[in-house]
Motif scaffolding. Structure first.
Motif, PDB file in Angstrom:
ATOM      1  N   GLY A   1       0.782  -1.227   0.000  1.00  0.00           N
ATOM      2  CA  GLY A   1       0.000   0.000   0.000  1.00  0.00           C
ATOM      3  C   GLY A   1       0.808   1.268   0.000  1.00  0.00           C
ATOM      4  N   TYR A   2       1.874   1.318   0.776  1.00  0.00           N
ATOM      5  CA  TYR A   2       2.539   2.611   0.920  1.00  0.00           C
ATOM      6  C   TYR A   2       3.335   3.015  -0.306  1.00  0.00           C
ATOM      7  N   LEU A   3       3.528   2.062  -1.225  1.00  0.00           N
ATOM      8  CA  LEU A   3       4.263   2.442  -2.430  1.00  0.00           C
ATOM      9  C   LEU A   3       3.361   3.013  -3.516  1.00  0.00           C
ATOM     10  N   VAL A   4       2.053   3.051  -3.259  1.00  0.00           N
ATOM     11  CA  VAL A   4       1.133   3.474  -4.323  1.00  0.00           C
ATOM     12  C   VAL A   4       1.425   4.910  -4.730  1.00  0.00           C
ATOM     13  N   PHE A   5       1.880   5.740  -3.783  1.00  0.00           N
ATOM     14  CA  PHE A   5       2.198   7.133  -4.122  1.00  0.00           C
ATOM     15  C   PHE A   5       3.429   7.193  -5.021  1.00  0.00           C
ATOM     16  N   ALA A   6       4.428   6.362  -4.682  1.00  0.00           N
ATOM     17  CA  ALA A   6       5.637   6.375  -5.508  1.00  0.00           C
ATOM     18  C   ALA A   6       5.328   5.911  -6.919  1.00  0.00           C
TER      19      ALA A   6
ATOM     20  N   ALA B   1       9.296   8.042   1.253  1.00  0.00           N
ATOM     21  CA  ALA B   1       9.786   8.502   2.553  1.00  0.00           C
ATOM     22  C   ALA B   1       9.379   7.567   3.684  1.00  0.00           C
ATOM     23  N   GLN B   2       8.713   6.473   3.352  1.00  0.00           N
ATOM     24  CA  GLN B   2       8.325   5.528   4.393  1.00  0.00           C
ATOM     25  C   GLN B   2       8.943   4.179   4.071  1.00  0.00           C
ATOM     26  N   ASP B   3       9.817   3.712   4.930  1.00  0.00           N
ATOM     27  CA  ASP B   3      10.541   2.486   4.627  1.00  0.00           C
ATOM     28  C   ASP B   3      10.331   1.434   5.702  1.00  0.00           C
ATOM     29  N   GLY B   4       9.213   1.514   6.390  1.00  0.00           N
ATOM     30  CA  GLY B   4       8.948   0.500   7.404  1.00  0.00           C
ATOM     31  C   GLY B   4       9.461   0.873   8.780  1.00  0.00           C
ATOM     32  N   ARG B   5      10.272   1.942   8.859  1.00  0.00           N
ATOM     33  CA  ARG B   5      10.773   2.364  10.169  1.00  0.00           C
ATOM     34  C   ARG B   5      10.092   3.652  10.607  1.00  0.00           C
ATOM     35  N   GLY B   6       8.959   3.948  10.000  1.00  0.00           N
ATOM     36  CA  GLY B   6       8.282   5.197  10.309  1.00  0.00           C
ATOM     37  C   GLY B   6       8.447   6.172   9.176  1.00  0.00           C
ATOM     38  N   VAL B   7       7.656   7.238   9.231  1.00  0.00           N
ATOM     39  CA  VAL B   7       7.683   8.212   8.148  1.00  0.00           C
ATOM     40  C   VAL B   7       8.865   9.151   8.350  1.00  0.00           C
ATOM     41  N   ASP B   8       9.612   9.344   7.261  1.00  0.00           N
ATOM     42  CA  ASP B   8      10.782  10.205   7.314  1.00  0.00           C
ATOM     43  C   ASP B   8      10.355  11.653   7.043  1.00  0.00           C
ATOM     44  N   PRO B   9      10.446  12.549   8.013  1.00  0.00           N
ATOM     45  CA  PRO B   9       9.937  13.918   7.793  1.00  0.00           C
ATOM     46  C   PRO B   9      10.832  14.772   6.906  1.00  0.00           C
ATOM     47  N   VAL B  10      12.062  14.356   6.660  1.00  0.00           N
ATOM     48  CA  VAL B  10      12.971  15.231   5.897  1.00  0.00           C
ATOM     49  C   VAL B  10      12.513  15.421   4.452  1.00  0.00           C
ATOM     50  N   PRO B  11      12.204  14.324   3.684  1.00  0.00           N
ATOM     51  CA  PRO B  11      11.688  14.561   2.336  1.00  0.00           C
ATOM     52  C   PRO B  11      10.360  15.313   2.333  1.00  0.00           C
ATOM     53  N   HIS B  12       9.526  15.084   3.349  1.00  0.00           N
ATOM     54  CA  HIS B  12       8.243  15.802   3.394  1.00  0.00           C
ATOM     55  C   HIS B  12       8.481  17.297   3.504  1.00  0.00           C
TER      56      HIS B  12
ATOM     57  N   LEU C   1       5.643  13.336  -5.661  1.00  0.00           N
ATOM     58  CA  LEU C   1       4.954  12.127  -5.188  1.00  0.00           C
ATOM     59  C   LEU C   1       5.944  11.003  -4.921  1.00  0.00           C
ATOM     60  N   VAL C   2       6.954  10.860  -5.792  1.00  0.00           N
ATOM     61  CA  VAL C   2       7.960   9.818  -5.561  1.00  0.00           C
ATOM     62  C   VAL C   2       8.686  10.086  -4.245  1.00  0.00           C
TER      63      VAL C   2
END
Lengths: 102, 233
Positions: free
Chosen positions: A7-12, A54-65, A48-49
């Protein structure tokens, strides 16, 4: 690779598709406003990519956001600047495309 | 033309396939950034990680991006043709739009203020609030309402530069306390970030609005005469 369609890759994935669409429009059209629109679609794909990966299973990475949120505003400003330049170009030359050296 | 489309199609397919492959086979990031951000949150002065990254951990990026915005509007100002601003010629001066504006404008101002304030603990912040402010200004202009103070060149330029100057000023002020550029002391970080965000909101809103206002809808014809538009067949 498992999880490729999770699911989380749908944005990429959507971002990749948008980027391809925008690239097609950018190369296929000659009218500068169409090219600008296509370029913006490419930019949205890139955003969008960035957000999607920015989410790799260890939580959402706020830096790219954070990068994307500033990037959106900068993209809007540069689009407006491009329109200013295009209008001057049209007024000066009467053309809606750029001369190409073939 | 056909060759161009075929070439564009092939290029687009190739790049999309390459990007898709890159997404599939992406390497795992070595640095665990989410954890590092989370562990540094207490000294950032705000509670939302994205705002903390934007205005504290990586504020240098944000500073430069504000400079890019200012640069864009300066170039647009330089390219503008000298012509009087005539909002009544926007062509959208209809009573319905004005009536809706009376409802929307206060709401938009409240939303902008809320977004700015909410940035400290949930998604929101200067960029979103500035965009809403700019949208309110664009609507006002589309409705044909003229704002007199926007014609005051000195005032507008001061407003455009306010965000960047405040950001730079605070960034250098902390150097007096002996810390590096743009490093906020943890005790005052929250206040400093709020001040920066407030001025950034005003400047971003004004920047986007100026870029829109600098392009009056007429005077586009190459032959310099506003001819009557022929009815389309």
């Amino acid at each position: 690779m498992s999880g490729a369609l999770s699911g989380y890759l749908v944005f990429a994935w959507s971002g990749v598709l948008l980027f391809g669409l925008g690239l097609f429009g950018f190369v296929a059209h000659r009218h500068i406003v169409r090219r600008l629109l296509a370029f913006n679609i490419m930019g949205s794909g890139a955003f969008l990519v960035l957000v999607g990966l920015a989410q790799d299973g260890r939580g959402v990475d706020p830096v790219p956001h954070a990068m994307v949120i500033t990037g959106i505003v900068v993209a809007v400003a540069s689009t407006a600047l491009a329109l200013v330049v295009f209008r001057r170009w049209y007024r000066a030359s009467g053309r809606t495309d750029l001369p190409e050296d073939t | 033309m056909i060759r161009r489309v075929v070439f564009a199609g092939l290029l687009c397919l190739g790049v999309t396939a390459a990007l898709g492959w890159a997404v599939l086979e992406r390497p795992m990031p070595v640095e665990n950034l989410p954890e590092r951000v989370a562990s540094a949150m207490p000294e950032s002065g705000v509670e939302h990680p994205i705002t903390a990254v934007l205005l504290n951990f990586r504020s240098y990026d944000t500073l430069l991006e504000i400079a890019v915005l200012l640069l864009a509007v300066v170039v647009a100002l330089a390219l503008r043709e000298a012509q009087p601003d005539r909002p009544e010629q926007m062509g959208l001066d209809n009573p319905l739009l004005r009536a809706v504006m009376a409802w929307l404008l206060p709401l938009m101002l409240i939303v902008a203020g809320f977004l700015l304030w909410a940035g400290a603990y949930q998604p929101g912040g200067a960029f979103q609030a500035g965009s809403v402010l700019a949208a309110a200004g664009v609507l006002l202009r589309l409705a044909g309402v003229s704002a007199g103070w926007l014609d005051n060149a000195v005032l507008v330029r001061a407003g455009l530069a306010l965000g960047l100057l405040t950001f730079l000023g605070i960034g250098m002020l902390v150097m007096l306390a002996g810390v590096p550029f743009l490093t906020y002391p943890a005790a005052h970080a929250g206040t400093l970030i709020l001040v920066i965000e407030l001025t950034l909101t005003l400047s971003i809103g004004l920047t986007l609005l100026s870029l829109f206002r600098l392009n009056p809808p007429y005077a586009d014809d190459p032959d310099d005469s506003r001819t009557q538009e022929a009815p389309k067949p």
